[in-house]
Design a protein around this motif. Structure first.
Motif, PDB file in Angstrom:
ATOM      1  N   SER A   1      35.618-135.799  65.321  1.00  0.00           N
ATOM      2  CA  SER A   1      34.234-135.425  65.023  1.00  0.00           C
ATOM      3  C   SER A   1      33.816-135.914  63.638  1.00  0.00           C
ATOM      4  CB  SER A   1      34.058-133.910  65.130  1.00  0.00           C
ATOM      5  OG  SER A   1      34.984-133.229  64.305  1.00  0.00           O
TER       6      SER A   1
ATOM      7  N   MET B   1      27.093-130.525  62.962  1.00  0.00           N
ATOM      8  CA  MET B   1      27.382-129.187  63.488  1.00  0.00           C
ATOM      9  C   MET B   1      28.683-129.183  64.292  1.00  0.00           C
ATOM     10  SD  MET B   1      23.621-127.623  64.499  1.00  0.00           S
ATOM     11  CE  MET B   1      23.141-128.981  65.583  1.00  0.00           C
ATOM     12  N   VAL B   2      28.924-130.248  65.049  1.00  0.00           N
ATOM     13  CA  VAL B   2      30.181-130.351  65.798  1.00  0.00           C
ATOM     14  C   VAL B   2      31.359-130.413  64.836  1.00  0.00           C
ATOM     15  CG1 VAL B   2      31.540-131.803  67.358  1.00  0.00           C
ATOM     16  CG2 VAL B   2      29.100-131.448  67.793  1.00  0.00           C
TER      17      VAL B   2
ATOM     18  N   MET C   1      41.052-121.755  62.107  1.00  0.00           N
ATOM     19  CA  MET C   1      40.163-122.849  62.459  1.00  0.00           C
ATOM     20  C   MET C   1      40.102-122.977  63.975  1.00  0.00           C
ATOM     21  SD  MET C   1      40.374-126.817  61.210  1.00  0.00           S
ATOM     22  CE  MET C   1      41.924-127.110  62.065  1.00  0.00           C
ATOM     23  N   ARG C   2      38.956-123.195  64.521  1.00  0.00           N
ATOM     24  CA  ARG C   2      38.787-123.269  65.960  1.00  0.00           C
ATOM     25  C   ARG C   2      39.339-124.587  66.499  1.00  0.00           C
ATOM     26  NH1 ARG C   2      32.846-121.628  67.645  1.00  0.00           N
ATOM     27  NH2 ARG C   2      33.904-121.577  69.664  1.00  0.00           N
ATOM     28  N   THR C   3      39.647-124.591  67.760  1.00  0.00           N
ATOM     29  CA  THR C   3      40.159-125.790  68.401  1.00  0.00           C
ATOM     30  C   THR C   3      39.082-126.870  68.415  1.00  0.00           C
ATOM     31  OG1 THR C   3      41.547-124.449  69.830  1.00  0.00           O
ATOM     32  CG2 THR C   3      41.151-126.729  70.525  1.00  0.00           C
ATOM     33  N   PRO C   4      39.406-128.123  67.993  1.00  0.00           N
ATOM     34  CA  PRO C   4      38.404-129.183  67.974  1.00  0.00           C
ATOM     35  C   PRO C   4      37.820-129.424  69.353  1.00  0.00           C
ATOM     36  CG  PRO C   4      40.381-129.839  66.753  1.00  0.00           C
ATOM     37  CD  PRO C   4      40.692-128.554  67.451  1.00  0.00           C
ATOM     38  N   LEU C   5      36.546-129.793  69.358  1.00  0.00           N
ATOM     39  CA  LEU C   5      35.858-130.039  70.611  1.00  0.00           C
ATOM     40  C   LEU C   5      36.527-131.139  71.414  1.00  0.00           C
ATOM     41  CD1 LEU C   5      33.338-129.421  72.359  1.00  0.00           C
ATOM     42  CD2 LEU C   5      32.178-131.257  71.132  1.00  0.00           C
TER      43      LEU C   5
ATOM     44  N   GLN D   1      31.481-129.245  61.789  1.00  0.00           N
ATOM     45  CA  GLN D   1      31.663-127.931  61.176  1.00  0.00           C
ATOM     46  C   GLN D   1      32.437-127.009  62.101  1.00  0.00           C
ATOM     47  OE1 GLN D   1      30.852-127.154  57.954  1.00  0.00           O
ATOM     48  NE2 GLN D   1      30.375-129.348  57.917  1.00  0.00           N
ATOM     49  N   ARG D   2      32.182-127.112  63.380  1.00  0.00           N
ATOM     50  CA  ARG D   2      32.917-126.310  64.355  1.00  0.00           C
ATOM     51  C   ARG D   2      34.404-126.667  64.350  1.00  0.00           C
ATOM     52  NH1 ARG D   2      35.162-126.708  69.258  1.00  0.00           N
ATOM     53  NH2 ARG D   2      34.965-124.983  70.743  1.00  0.00           N
ATOM     54  N   ASP D   3      34.703-127.952  64.103  1.00  0.00           N
ATOM     55  CA  ASP D   3      36.082-128.417  64.105  1.00  0.00           C
ATOM     56  C   ASP D   3      36.794-128.203  62.766  1.00  0.00           C
ATOM     57  OD1 ASP D   3      35.699-129.189  66.672  1.00  0.00           O
ATOM     58  OD2 ASP D   3      35.591-131.332  66.270  1.00  0.00           O
TER      59      ASP D   3
END
Length: 270
Positions: free
Chosen positions: A201, A74-75, A1-5, A77-79
């Motif tokens: 998010s 979308m943000v 999982m990517r680093t949260p914004l 989903q990135r998180d």
């Protein structure tokens, strides 16, 4: 999982568990987020007040909200995706409380914004940092020295001078502004109580979606119509500012000490 914004290094534990000391830089990070949040929300207020001079409020909120909600989705989903049903019962309760107060406070604020001068409304909203500081001391045992308590007392006295209770200046719109402030205090304290597992998010997305769905219940002076170029430009500015505002409003209450971070709301006066 990517680093949260907007990841958060420091979270709030239940009141029964001793709080860890603030990590180095958390207060400054929280203050920077608060300044950004105030810049975004104040700019959004000006843009939406301009747009709703000619465009029905429900239409403006629905169009703006739909775009903001999509961006925040979308943000999220990135998180790692939207937390539709948080794992912890405490987080579920706090999310419901925060979302509900977000909707009602926003409805009140937008209606009052149409009937009250922006400067007067902003002055009333300046009681918010003071009330949040008091609430944080009550619920999260943050220490307030005599200097801060004195500042809180003087600040609230100043708000009373502006509102002038008991006179003709204290009308239903002023009362609505006060109610909106109190609801935002509840919202911010609920935000402070989320566990580390609750992503900022997801909280911001839930708030934006709920406010957008409430648009049909807002009072309107006329039916929906096509937007003019000026209204489109105003809504575009509002969308950009509100997206930033939603994200930073959640994150800023989860970083640093409330007593240090909250007074930076006054940068909105600039």
């Amino acid at each position: 999982m990517r680093t949260p914004l907007l990841s958060v290094n420091r979270r709030v534990r239940p009141a029964s568990i001793p709080r860890a000391r603030t990590q180095q830089g958390d207060n400054l990070r929280g203050a920077a987020l608060m300044v950004l949040s105030m810049t975004a929300f104040t700019s959004n207020d000006a843009a939406i007040k301009f747009v709703t001079q000619t465009l029905p409020l429900p239409e403006a909120v629905a169009i703006r909200g739909a775009i903001v909600t999509l961006i925040l989705w979308m943000v999220a989903q990135r998180d790692g995706g939207v937390a539709w049903w948080p794992a912890g019962g405490r987080d579920r309760l706090l999310l419901a409380l925060r979302t509900g107060t977000e909707v009602v406070s926003t409805l009140l604020y937008l209606v009052v914004l149409q009937h009250m001068a922006l400067g007067d409304l902003s002055a009333v909203m300046q009681s918010l940092p003071l009330l949040v500081m008091l609430a944080a001391a009550l619920f999260f045992r943050e220490r307030l020295g005599w200097r801060r308590l004195t500042a809180v007392g003087v600040g609230l006295a100043g708000v009373l001078i502006i509102l002038r209770p008991g006179t003709s200046a204290f009308d239903i719109w002023a009362l609505g502004a006060v109610a909106s402030v109190l609801l935002i205090v509840v919202r911010d304290i609920a935000t402070r109580g989320f566990s580390p597992a609750m992503r900022s998010s997801s909280v911001a997305f839930s708030a934006a979606l709920a406010v957008t769905l409430s648009a049909p219940f807002m009072p309107a002076d006329g039916g929906w119509r096509w937007l003019t170029a000026a209204e489109m430009a105003g809504l575009a500015i509002s969308v950009l500012c509100l997206t930033v505002g939603y994200l930073t409003a959640v994150s800023t209450m989860r970083v640093g000490e409330v007593g240090f971070v909250s007074p930076f709301r006054y940068t909105g006066l600039v």
